[in-house]
Design a protein around this motif. Structure first.
Motif, PDB file in Angstrom:
ATOM      1  N   GLN A   1     -23.449  -0.438  34.061  1.00 22.01           N
ATOM      2  CA  GLN A   1     -23.645  -1.422  32.995  1.00 22.01           C
ATOM      3  C   GLN A   1     -24.026  -2.765  33.593  1.00 22.01           C
ATOM      4  OE1 GLN A   1     -19.901  -1.364  30.969  1.00 22.01           O
ATOM      5  NE2 GLN A   1     -20.378   0.522  29.876  1.00 22.01           N
ATOM      6  N   ARG A   2     -23.333  -3.099  34.698  1.00 25.86           N
ATOM      7  CA  ARG A   2     -23.627  -4.388  35.331  1.00 25.86           C
ATOM      8  C   ARG A   2     -25.067  -4.425  35.834  1.00 25.86           C
ATOM      9  NH1 ARG A   2     -19.472  -6.276  39.577  1.00 25.86           N
ATOM     10  NH2 ARG A   2     -20.989  -7.944  39.540  1.00 25.86           N
ATOM     11  N   ARG A   3     -25.618  -3.241  36.123  1.00 25.58           N
ATOM     12  CA  ARG A   3     -27.011  -3.182  36.586  1.00 25.58           C
ATOM     13  C   ARG A   3     -27.996  -2.985  35.444  1.00 25.58           C
ATOM     14  NH1 ARG A   3     -26.670  -1.340  42.542  1.00 25.58           N
ATOM     15  NH2 ARG A   3     -24.686  -2.351  42.899  1.00 25.58           N
ATOM     16  N   LYS A   4     -27.480  -3.008  34.226  1.00 22.75           N
ATOM     17  CA  LYS A   4     -28.323  -2.971  33.023  1.00 22.75           C
ATOM     18  C   LYS A   4     -29.220  -1.733  32.948  1.00 22.75           C
ATOM     19  CE  LYS A   4     -28.365  -7.915  32.084  1.00 22.75           C
ATOM     20  NZ  LYS A   4     -27.418  -8.400  33.108  1.00 22.75           N
TER      21      LYS A   4
ATOM     22  N   HIS B   1     -21.898  -7.380  46.121  1.00 25.19           N
ATOM     23  CA  HIS B   1     -22.725  -6.553  45.237  1.00 25.19           C
ATOM     24  C   HIS B   1     -24.188  -6.499  45.671  1.00 25.19           C
ATOM     25  CE1 HIS B   1     -23.277 -10.546  43.381  1.00 25.19           C
ATOM     26  NE2 HIS B   1     -24.439 -10.060  42.955  1.00 25.19           N
TER      27      HIS B   1
ATOM     28  N   TYR C   1     -19.101   1.629  34.537  1.00 28.38           N
ATOM     29  CA  TYR C   1     -18.995   0.168  34.665  1.00 28.38           C
ATOM     30  C   TYR C   1     -20.001  -0.446  35.649  1.00 28.38           C
ATOM     31  CZ  TYR C   1     -16.987  -4.445  35.309  1.00 28.38           C
ATOM     32  OH  TYR C   1     -16.819  -5.793  35.410  1.00 28.38           O
TER      33      TYR C   1
END
Ligand code: ADP
Length: 271
Positions: free
Chosen positions: A109-112, A81, A106
């Motif tokens: 989201q993980r990267r806010k 990542h 998705y």
């Protein structure tokens, strides 16, 4: 210093990259420079080391020896990542309980990222793969080709500089495959990222790529454009491997009553 220069200028560079599992060497001192924005295909028979090389670039498997750089940065110690890559596999691997839009969101989201930015980027990615009307559907409601387009949108949504694809169309029928090849080429032109594409299918490689690296037995036999590989195969393996698909494209030479040989660049490659 010229090797160092090449690393700095390259999209991806592999310097003498080797992968061993115990005693067995599956990728053997590969040297390769992939230009920024290039469409590079790894072509070769099953077991020749294509996926292992792609997985080393992705960070899914470690490099045993050698240097690996992505856009000038040494990445061997970075997790996937942190490598600025997107990835598409043969089995779409979408989350079945999430909608198409949620699947694509998705990685964001993980990267806010904020909800508004996420929505905008998801819409753009869906538009890119011509799936704008499908955001609220679930994967089970889509065909294989549609699911693969969603997987492509998910890989592209955070605009990675490198997109890695491992036989992404392998599970699809011929007609759909040919259409999606055209779509992937269009997307490559539009996003301008560096694409690396793994296939064992000569015709697919020849129709899509800027350049092709021909793998055999853990080594790269030759790197070149389709024309280079046809017109000047540098090894017997390259001539033979591409020869299998040149029946229509190569020069048929009658060699007796029943047989026709195929010549590529003056070499008889199929008798
Ligand atoms: P390709 O993508 O060209 O089909 P691979 O890179 O998948 O080839 O495999 C190259 C070789 O490495 C094969 O002989 C395969 O059996 C071997 N190999 C791949 N993964 C592993 C592993 N985890 N452990 C041992 N051998 C492996």
């Amino acid at each position: 210093t010229s090797a160092i220069h090449a690393i700095g200028e390259a999209g991806i560079s592999l310097n003498s990259v080797t992968k061993r599992y115990g005693e067995s060497t599956v990728v053997d001192e590969i040297d390769l420079v992939i230009e920024p924005g290039e469409f590079m295909t790894f072509l070769g028979p099953s077991g020749s080391g294509k996926t292992t090389t792609l997985n080393m670039i992705a960070g899914f498997t470690s490099v045993t020896e050698g240097l690996l750089h992505i856009y000038g940065k040494p990445v061997a110690k970075l997790p996937p990542h942190k490598r600025d890559i997107g990835m598409v596999f043969q089995n779409y691997a979408l989350f079945p309980h999430k909608t198409v839009a949620e699947n694509i969101a998705y990685p964001l989201q993980r990267r806010k990222l904020s909800k508004a930015v996420q929505k905008e980027k998801v819409a753009a990615a869906l538009g890119m793969v011509r799936m704008g009307d499908f955001g609220d559907r679930y994967p089970s409601e889509l065909s294989g080709g549609q699911q693969q387009r969603v997987a492509l949108a998910r890989a592209l949504v955070y605009e990675p500089r490198v997109l890695l694809m491992d036989e992404p169309l392998g599970a699809l029928d011929k007609k759909l495959r040919e259409w999606l090849q055209t779509e992937i080429k269009r997307i490559h032109r539009e996003v301008g990222s560096t694409f690396v594409y793994v296939t064992h299918d000569q015709e697919e490689a020849l129709s899509m790529s800027d350049r092709i690296a021909v793998f055999n037995n853990g080594k790269i036999e030759q790197v070149g454009t389709s024309e280079d590989l046809y017109e000047a195969p540098q090894t017997l393996f390259v001539g033979r491997f591409l020869g299998e698909s040149t029946v229509l494209l190569g020069t048929g030479v009658p060699v007796g009553e029943r047989h026709t040989a195929i010549e590529v660049a003056g070499h008889r490659v199929v008798a």
